[in-house]
Design an enzyme around this catalytic site. Structure first.
Site, PDB file in Angstrom:
ATOM      1  N   HIS A 151      -5.472 -34.179  17.260  1.00  0.00           N
ATOM      2  CA  HIS A 151      -4.417 -35.073  17.756  1.00  0.00           C
ATOM      3  C   HIS A 151      -3.303 -34.285  18.425  1.00  0.00           C
ATOM      4  O   HIS A 151      -2.214 -34.807  18.627  1.00  0.00           O
ATOM      5  CB  HIS A 151      -3.885 -35.931  16.606  1.00  0.00           C
ATOM      6  CG  HIS A 151      -4.973 -36.797  16.043  1.00  0.00           C
ATOM      7  ND1 HIS A 151      -5.196 -38.076  16.466  1.00  0.00           N
ATOM      8  CD2 HIS A 151      -5.948 -36.509  15.144  1.00  0.00           C
ATOM      9  CE1 HIS A 151      -6.251 -38.566  15.830  1.00  0.00           C
ATOM     10  NE2 HIS A 151      -6.729 -37.627  15.023  1.00  0.00           N
ATOM     11  N   LYS A 167       8.615  -0.963  13.966  1.00  0.00           N
ATOM     12  CA  LYS A 167       9.151  -0.598  12.637  1.00  0.00           C
ATOM     13  C   LYS A 167      10.182   0.516  12.789  1.00  0.00           C
ATOM     14  O   LYS A 167      11.267   0.463  12.209  1.00  0.00           O
ATOM     15  CB  LYS A 167       8.019  -0.070  11.741  1.00  0.00           C
ATOM     16  CG  LYS A 167       7.156  -1.111  11.082  1.00  0.00           C
ATOM     17  CD  LYS A 167       6.286  -0.442  10.008  1.00  0.00           C
ATOM     18  CE  LYS A 167       5.257  -1.374   9.426  1.00  0.00           C
ATOM     19  NZ  LYS A 167       4.385  -0.743   8.442  1.00  0.00           N
ATOM     20  N   GLY A 199      -5.071  -2.339   5.129  1.00  0.00           N
ATOM     21  CA  GLY A 199      -4.285  -3.480   4.655  1.00  0.00           C
ATOM     22  C   GLY A 199      -4.969  -4.811   4.907  1.00  0.00           C
ATOM     23  O   GLY A 199      -5.087  -5.657   4.018  1.00  0.00           O
ATOM     24  N   ARG A 200      -5.460  -5.010   6.125  1.00  0.00           N
ATOM     25  CA  ARG A 200      -6.056  -6.315   6.460  1.00  0.00           C
ATOM     26  C   ARG A 200      -7.456  -6.487   5.871  1.00  0.00           C
ATOM     27  O   ARG A 200      -8.086  -7.524   6.076  1.00  0.00           O
ATOM     28  CB  ARG A 200      -6.056  -6.513   7.970  1.00  0.00           C
ATOM     29  CG  ARG A 200      -6.719  -5.399   8.756  1.00  0.00           C
ATOM     30  CD  ARG A 200      -6.335  -5.470  10.224  1.00  0.00           C
ATOM     31  NE  ARG A 200      -6.826  -4.340  11.001  1.00  0.00           N
ATOM     32  CZ  ARG A 200      -6.202  -3.180  11.130  1.00  0.00           C
ATOM     33  NH1 ARG A 200      -5.073  -2.976  10.483  1.00  0.00           N
ATOM     34  NH2 ARG A 200      -6.692  -2.224  11.881  1.00  0.00           N
ATOM     35  N   LYS A 220       0.841  -1.200   0.000  1.00  0.00           N
ATOM     36  CA  LYS A 220       0.000   0.000   0.000  1.00  0.00           C
ATOM     37  C   LYS A 220       0.880   1.255   0.000  1.00  0.00           C
ATOM     38  O   LYS A 220       0.694   2.162  -0.787  1.00  0.00           O
ATOM     39  CB  LYS A 220      -0.896  -0.044   1.237  1.00  0.00           C
ATOM     40  CG  LYS A 220      -1.903   1.073   1.317  1.00  0.00           C
ATOM     41  CD  LYS A 220      -2.872   0.788   2.457  1.00  0.00           C
ATOM     42  CE  LYS A 220      -3.685   2.023   2.805  1.00  0.00           C
ATOM     43  NZ  LYS A 220      -4.660   1.766   3.851  1.00  0.00           N
ATOM     44  N   GLU A 272      10.446  -4.694   4.821  1.00  0.00           N
ATOM     45  CA  GLU A 272      10.544  -6.090   4.386  1.00  0.00           C
ATOM     46  C   GLU A 272      10.258  -6.206   2.889  1.00  0.00           C
ATOM     47  O   GLU A 272      10.997  -6.857   2.132  1.00  0.00           O
ATOM     48  CB  GLU A 272       9.532  -6.975   5.135  1.00  0.00           C
ATOM     49  CG  GLU A 272       9.812  -7.162   6.612  1.00  0.00           C
ATOM     50  CD  GLU A 272       9.144  -6.120   7.489  1.00  0.00           C
ATOM     51  OE1 GLU A 272       8.883  -4.995   6.998  1.00  0.00           O
ATOM     52  OE2 GLU A 272       8.887  -6.423   8.670  1.00  0.00           O
ATOM     53  N   GLU A 320      -5.302  -7.332  14.834  1.00  0.00           N
ATOM     54  CA  GLU A 320      -4.782  -6.010  14.483  1.00  0.00           C
ATOM     55  C   GLU A 320      -5.930  -4.991  14.536  1.00  0.00           C
ATOM     56  O   GLU A 320      -5.719  -3.820  14.824  1.00  0.00           O
ATOM     57  CB  GLU A 320      -4.140  -6.028  13.093  1.00  0.00           C
ATOM     58  CG  GLU A 320      -3.163  -4.877  12.906  1.00  0.00           C
ATOM     59  CD  GLU A 320      -2.309  -4.989  11.657  1.00  0.00           C
ATOM     60  OE1 GLU A 320      -1.119  -4.661  11.727  1.00  0.00           O
ATOM     61  OE2 GLU A 320      -2.823  -5.390  10.601  1.00  0.00           O
TER      62      GLU A 320
END
Ligand code: G6Q
Length: 547
Positions: A389, A509, A272-273, A210, A216, A358
């Site tokens: 399990h 960040k 973003g999410r 965005k 990263e 978030e």
């Protein structure tokens, strides 16, 4: 949307819920079901092909009535209308929150700052479709004229989790001649493993960011460019054929060297999410094709309309949100396990972790006051039956209360012998065992030795929702994601928090950017952190140069 309503815990409905909780906290689901043989047919809701059974929650009719009252007192209706009409409800960033506009049909209108955003959405969708068709048909060629065979999405957080989840969820519908990979981690291994067996001349990178500034993503994008150019002896003209960008930041895209003609835009009113159905979904469209992608948007929209127009007592996201608030704030549950009995949804819990935590992992209200109640629970999960399990033991017999969302489908996408019936038998059995457990009497009656009885008792009374649908189609995935999006919205609206900012992500960040030069500098840096951080940095500098 600074609100004038009273503090949440001072609302009449909240206080009534607290009193009511004291009265019913000892009630067991065994009793509730025994008292009302129709409970399993009453505490259900159905819409848009999604069936929700919430009868295995520790609630009575009165609980539900009070929770619905809480929604009313929190002005949920007004808040829903504010979101859908483009009001700037993300108050700390002064932004509208309009992921719902991404799936409005052509011709609809939602205005933001006087502009109809729906027509912009469709212009981008058309551009994505045209591009996807060209790549899928082989018309779009790499720099040496070869067909594109590999597509790598580089992005992180909201620019990664949705694309990965959707790719995995809709693999059944995907073009199997194309290889899709997703690189997110700044750990170089992510990039190296994603590319080690690929030919750059057949590989297309989608740089999804965005802001186009995320450390990263930009680090991975630069490594991708180097990897590509190494093959083409540094000829930068190759970039145009092997890189496209998805972003809101044209300036940075072009500074990176990607032609803005190969850029797919979205807008600051898409968080973003909440962006998997914006241009961030380009990899999804490339995988499943424009028709399936549009079907997914139709599914999203159908659930949006259900959420916007349905009375709260029949409203799936509202009900799920209210039950989550009941479990979190009154029963004291700290987590929610999301357990899809559908292997294609294996990344769905990871996707939901960001969406839920978030959004609602906040400690102050919209007007900045510290909350005096719990907000988002921790979400986690794995596909069934694998989890059975391993960690289900704790859900069944541990000391914590862990509400579960079971998600399952009537039909497998590929039938294989008895597999699907066995899978479904397991999901129903788990919800049943969690709710009803096994008493000491029942265990004894099986001839169990006295010393083992306590170990084999299951208290039960563990709440769960079961969500059923016919099968996992692109449309159904859209509905499922929208169901959780709006449940998150409803919880945030009632908690009176900003579900659409993420200041908590920022601090780390900023600090990382400060530390990078201290790790890279040739000379010994002057460190001004706390003694632990200083020492760790010194230690790392020693380790990295060890022979
Ligand atoms: C999502 C968050 C966050 C964001 C990433 C990537 O809601 O804001 O996860 O998506 O930090 O940001 P960019 O897309 O700007 O690279």
């Amino acid at each position: 949307m600074a609100t004038k309503i009273k503090s949440l815990t001072q609302c009449a409905a909240w206080k009534a819920l607290a009193t009511h909780h004291k009265q019913i906290q000892k009630l067991h689901l065994r009793k509730l079901f025994a008292k009302d043989p129709k409970r399993g047919q009453r505490f259900i809701a159905e819409a848009a092909g999604l069936f929700l059974d919430y009868s295995k929650n520790r609630i009575t009719d009165k609980t539900l009535k009070l929770l619905l009252q809480l929604a009313k007192e929190s002005n949920l209706r007004g808040k829903i209308d504010a979101m859908f009409s483009g009001k700037k409800i993300n108050v700390t960033e002064n932004r509208a929150v309009l992921h719902v506009a991404l799936r409005e049909p052509k011709g609809a209108s939602i205005l933001v700052d006087g502009k109809n955003v729906v027509s912009e959405v469709h212009a981008v969708l058309d551009k994505m479709a045209e591009f996807s068709n060209r790549v899928r048909s082989g018309e779009w060629k790499g720099f040496t004229g070869k067909h594109i065979k590999n597509i790598i999405n580089i992005g992180i957080g909201g620019s990664d989790l949705g694309p990965v989840m959707a790719y995995e969820a809709l693999k059944h519908y995907s073009e199997r001649n194309l290889t899709f990979r997703f690189v997110s981690n700044v750990d170089g291994i992510d990039f190296v493993e994603a590319t080690h067996d690929l030919d750059p001349t057949e590989t297309l990178f989608i740089i999804s960011s965005k802001t186009f500034t995320t450390l990263e993503t930009m680090t991975n994008a630069r490594s991708a460019r180097d990897w590509l150019l190494a093959k083409f002896s540094g000829d930068v003209k190759a970039v145009a054929k092997h890189f496209v960008a998805v972003s809101t930041n044209a300036e940075k895209v072009s500074a990176f060297g990607i032609d803005t003609a190969n850029m797919f835009v979205f807008w600051d009113w898409v968080g973003g999410r909440y962006s998997m159905d914006s241009a961030i979904g380009l990899s999804t469209m490339l995988a499943i094709g424009p028709t399936n992608y549009r079907a997914m948007l139709t599914g999203f929209h159908e659930l949006d309309e259900h959420f916007r127009t349905t009375s709260f007592e029949n409203n799936l996201p509202v009900l799920m949100a209210l039950l989550s608030i009941w479990n979190t704030d009154f029963l004291g549950a700290e987590t929610v396990a999301v357990l899809p009995y559908e292997q294609y949804l294996k990344r769905f819990p990871a996707y939901l972790q960001q969406l839920t935590m978030e959004s609602n992992g906040k400690h102050v209200t919209l007007d900045g006051k510290k909350v005096d109640y719990q907000t988002s629970p921790v979400y986690w999960g794995e596909p069934g039956t694998n989890g059975q399990h391993s960690f289900y033991q704790l859900i069944h017999q541990g000391t914590r209360l862990i509400p579960c969302d079971f998600i399952a489908f009537g039909q497998a996408l590929t039938k294989l012998g008895r597999h699907h019936d066995i899978l479904m038998a397991n999901v129903f059995a788990q919800a049943e065992a969690l709710a009803f457990g096994k008493t000491a009497e029942e265990v004894k009656a099986e001839g169990t030795a006295d010393s083992l009885v306590p170990h084999r008792v299951f208290e039960g009374n563990r709440p769960s929702n079961t969500i059923l649908a016919e099968k996992l189609t692109p449309e159904m995935l859209g509905k499922l994601v929208a169901l959780y999006e709006h449940s998150v919205f409803t919880q945030g609206a009632i908690w009176n928090i900003d579900s659409f900012d993420q200041w908590g992500v920022e601090l780390g960040k900023v600090l990382a950017q400060r530390i990078v030069p201290e790790l890279e500098s040739k000379t010994v840096p002057k460190l001004k952190h706390d003694s632990s951080t200083n020492n760790l940095i010194r230690c790392y500098r020693k380790l990295k140069s060890a022979k």
